[in-house]
Write a protein that holds these residues in place. Sequence first.
Motif, mmCIF file in Angstrom:
data_model
loop_
_atom_site.group_PDB
_atom_site.id
_atom_site.type_symbol
_atom_site.label_atom_id
_atom_site.label_comp_id
_atom_site.label_asym_id
_atom_site.label_seq_id
_atom_site.Cartn_x
_atom_site.Cartn_y
_atom_site.Cartn_z
ATOM 1 N N LEU A 194 0.827 -1.208 0.000
ATOM 2 C CA LEU A 194 0.000 0.000 0.000
ATOM 3 C C LEU A 194 0.864 1.263 0.000
ATOM 4 C CD1 LEU A 194 -2.858 1.292 0.279
ATOM 5 C CD2 LEU A 194 -2.529 1.197 2.760
ATOM 6 N N LEU A 195 1.937 1.261 0.797
ATOM 7 C CA LEU A 195 2.848 2.415 0.821
ATOM 8 C C LEU A 195 3.409 2.698 -0.569
ATOM 9 C CD1 LEU A 195 5.098 2.062 4.024
ATOM 10 C CD2 LEU A 195 3.378 3.807 3.556
ATOM 11 N N PHE A 196 3.789 1.637 -1.267
ATOM 12 C CA PHE A 196 4.357 1.794 -2.622
ATOM 13 C C PHE A 196 3.322 2.411 -3.560
ATOM 14 C CE2 PHE A 196 5.025 0.135 -6.921
ATOM 15 C CZ PHE A 196 6.297 0.645 -7.182
ATOM 16 N N VAL A 197 2.094 1.890 -3.522
ATOM 17 C CA VAL A 197 1.027 2.384 -4.407
ATOM 18 C C VAL A 197 0.701 3.845 -4.092
ATOM 19 C CG1 VAL A 197 -1.421 2.122 -5.019
ATOM 20 C CG2 VAL A 197 0.033 0.092 -4.763
ATOM 21 N N LEU A 198 0.545 4.155 -2.808
ATOM 22 C CA LEU A 198 0.221 5.526 -2.406
ATOM 23 C C LEU A 198 1.332 6.497 -2.786
ATOM 24 C CD1 LEU A 198 -1.314 5.007 1.171
ATOM 25 C CD2 LEU A 198 -2.535 5.562 -0.930
ATOM 26 N N GLY A 199 2.579 6.105 -2.497
ATOM 27 C CA GLY A 199 3.712 6.984 -2.783
ATOM 28 C C GLY A 199 3.908 7.231 -4.265
ATOM 29 N N ARG A 200 3.644 6.215 -5.060
ATOM 30 C CA ARG A 200 3.894 6.307 -6.508
ATOM 31 C C ARG A 200 2.785 7.038 -7.249
ATOM 32 N NH1 ARG A 200 7.106 2.930 -9.869
ATOM 33 N NH2 ARG A 200 7.404 4.109 -11.804
ATOM 34 N N TRP A 201 1.525 6.733 -6.898
ATOM 35 C CA TRP A 201 0.422 7.225 -7.725
ATOM 36 C C TRP A 201 -0.600 8.096 -7.005
ATOM 37 C CZ3 TRP A 201 1.732 1.838 -8.476
ATOM 38 C CH2 TRP A 201 2.428 1.603 -9.675
ATOM 39 N N VAL A 202 -0.779 7.939 -5.699
ATOM 40 C CA VAL A 202 -1.891 8.625 -5.021
ATOM 41 C C VAL A 202 -1.471 9.935 -4.357
ATOM 42 C CG1 VAL A 202 -3.694 8.413 -3.251
ATOM 43 C CG2 VAL A 202 -3.056 6.412 -4.627
ATOM 44 N N ILE A 203 -0.410 9.899 -3.548
ATOM 45 C CA ILE A 203 -0.015 11.073 -2.760
ATOM 46 C C ILE A 203 0.288 12.309 -3.618
ATOM 47 C CG2 ILE A 203 1.826 11.976 -1.241
ATOM 48 C CD1 ILE A 203 1.677 9.328 0.295
ATOM 49 N N PRO A 204 0.979 12.187 -4.785
ATOM 50 C CA PRO A 204 1.195 13.390 -5.619
ATOM 51 C C PRO A 204 -0.115 14.085 -6.008
ATOM 52 C CG PRO A 204 2.605 11.601 -6.359
ATOM 53 C CD PRO A 204 1.669 11.016 -5.343
ATOM 54 N N TYR A 205 -1.166 13.295 -6.327
ATOM 55 C CA TYR A 205 -2.453 13.883 -6.700
ATOM 56 C C TYR A 205 -3.169 14.479 -5.488
ATOM 57 C CZ TYR A 205 -1.894 11.700 -11.257
ATOM 58 O OH TYR A 205 -1.421 11.353 -12.496
ATOM 59 N N VAL A 206 -3.031 13.826 -4.335
ATOM 60 C CA VAL A 206 -3.632 14.355 -3.103
ATOM 61 C C VAL A 206 -3.021 15.716 -2.760
ATOM 62 C CG1 VAL A 206 -3.866 14.000 -0.605
ATOM 63 C CG2 VAL A 206 -4.231 12.082 -2.170
ATOM 64 N N MET A 207 -1.713 15.847 -2.936
ATOM 65 C CA MET A 207 -1.041 17.117 -2.640
ATOM 66 C C MET A 207 -1.460 18.211 -3.621
ATOM 67 S SD MET A 207 0.447 16.636 0.139
ATOM 68 C CE MET A 207 1.167 18.281 0.218
ATOM 69 N N GLN A 208 -1.663 17.835 -4.886
ATOM 70 C CA GLN A 208 -2.167 18.814 -5.868
ATOM 71 C C GLN A 208 -3.566 19.282 -5.479
ATOM 72 O OE1 GLN A 208 -2.031 17.339 -9.891
ATOM 73 N NE2 GLN A 208 0.191 17.171 -9.909
ATOM 74 N N PHE A 209 -4.400 18.333 -5.052
ATOM 75 C CA PHE A 209 -5.763 18.666 -4.614
ATOM 76 C C PHE A 209 -5.731 19.586 -3.393
ATOM 77 C CE2 PHE A 209 -9.111 17.548 -1.522
ATOM 78 C CZ PHE A 209 -10.226 17.993 -2.216
ATOM 79 N N SER A 210 -4.781 19.348 -2.479
ATOM 80 C CA SER A 210 -4.708 20.134 -1.238
ATOM 81 C C SER A 210 -4.495 21.614 -1.512
ATOM 82 C CB SER A 210 -3.593 19.601 -0.335
ATOM 83 O OG SER A 210 -2.317 19.919 -0.855
ATOM 84 N N SER A 211 -3.770 21.919 -2.587
ATOM 85 C CA SER A 211 -3.478 23.331 -2.896
ATOM 86 C C SER A 211 -4.731 24.077 -3.361
ATOM 87 C CB SER A 211 -2.399 23.422 -3.976
ATOM 88 O OG SER A 211 -2.853 22.845 -5.188
#
Length: 385
Positions: A194-211
């Motif tokens: 899960l860490l690998f999947v989140l770090g690779r594909w999910v977290i970058p989009y979550v951070m873009q959404f946060s802005s």
Amino acid sequence: MEFIGSLCLILISTAIGGHFSARLNLPAVIGELLVGILLGPALLNWLQPNDFIHFFSEIGVVILMFIAGLESDLSLLRRFIRPSTYVAVVGMLFPILIAYLTGLYFHFSQLESIFLGVTFAATSVSISVVVLQEMKQLDSHEGTTILGAAVVDDVLAVIVLSILISFSGGQVNSSGNKQNLVLSLLLQIGYFVLLFVLGRWVIPYVMQFSSKLLVPASETLISLVLCLGLADLADITGLSTVIGAFFAGLAIGQTDYKVLIDRNIEPIGYAVFIPVFFVSIGLNMTFTGIINDFWLFFVLSIGGILSKLLGAGLGAKLAHFSWPSSFMIGAGMVSRGEMALIIAQLGIQSHLLSTDRYSAVIGAIIITTLITPFLLRGTISKINH
């Protein structure tokens, strides 16, 4: 509301202790650790370990490792996975053997002696991270290897501990719940996937959404949610919370928000939570229990320092580091810190560590934590010269 007074006392004391420590050309963290011993049951007894200090210190170490992840170079960590594994594995074998033999010599049972070995095999690099940051060595080859080895070390320690506790009559996690051993290991493997999947594909989009959120400091807010969420999930699967926090920082560090988050998180951590974490380590020390079991404390302290220094250092040498660099890596792995304290607490709950021996074990863990900044700073200075 007396916890507000306690927090005020901790913050002003650590500020003064850290300042004078820095004036003496020592890492500021030494002053903060000594403040815990001074104010705690060992000396003045103005502060006692309680739920408030425990909760704040837990958040403190999570934020500290989140910052370490933010400031780590992922490409370097990938490059140094092989030496990190050498350092972690050899650095665990030496302490397990030394502490096991020490336990047998002091009339521990076989199972208690093995547990003692696992306790001293664990590494906590939260103290080392502060020294590496102070001396701008966090992204060096040695600093990266120390961080990578700490992650491997944590995973191995948890697996060995899970197996050991299952032999003693049920696996107990930090919430005190019994779990099936196989299920626990599968959960931990699933967590890393899960860490690998989140770090690779999910977290970058979550951070873009946060802005795009119309709230103050939205990026910092969401980064803290990710940090605390992954830390909590790690704890649920039976892993250390610092693993989740470190990988959350590592993932966010690969986005365009790295500098912004780092600049905003550091004041939150270092102004409130991280000082409480350092003080909490000192609060666990009592001289009465140590005096009553002095020789066990003495042998565990010396053995704890030398076994990690030599074991992790030899692992680094096997990975083709120079002797000075190997010694620096070994020094960075000496601290047992919160990871060993957590394992010792689990030992009490699982009846793998007797309460009359607890103070000597805790005292030795704290000594390894106190000595680490001196060893690490000394070795870095020699390399730089």
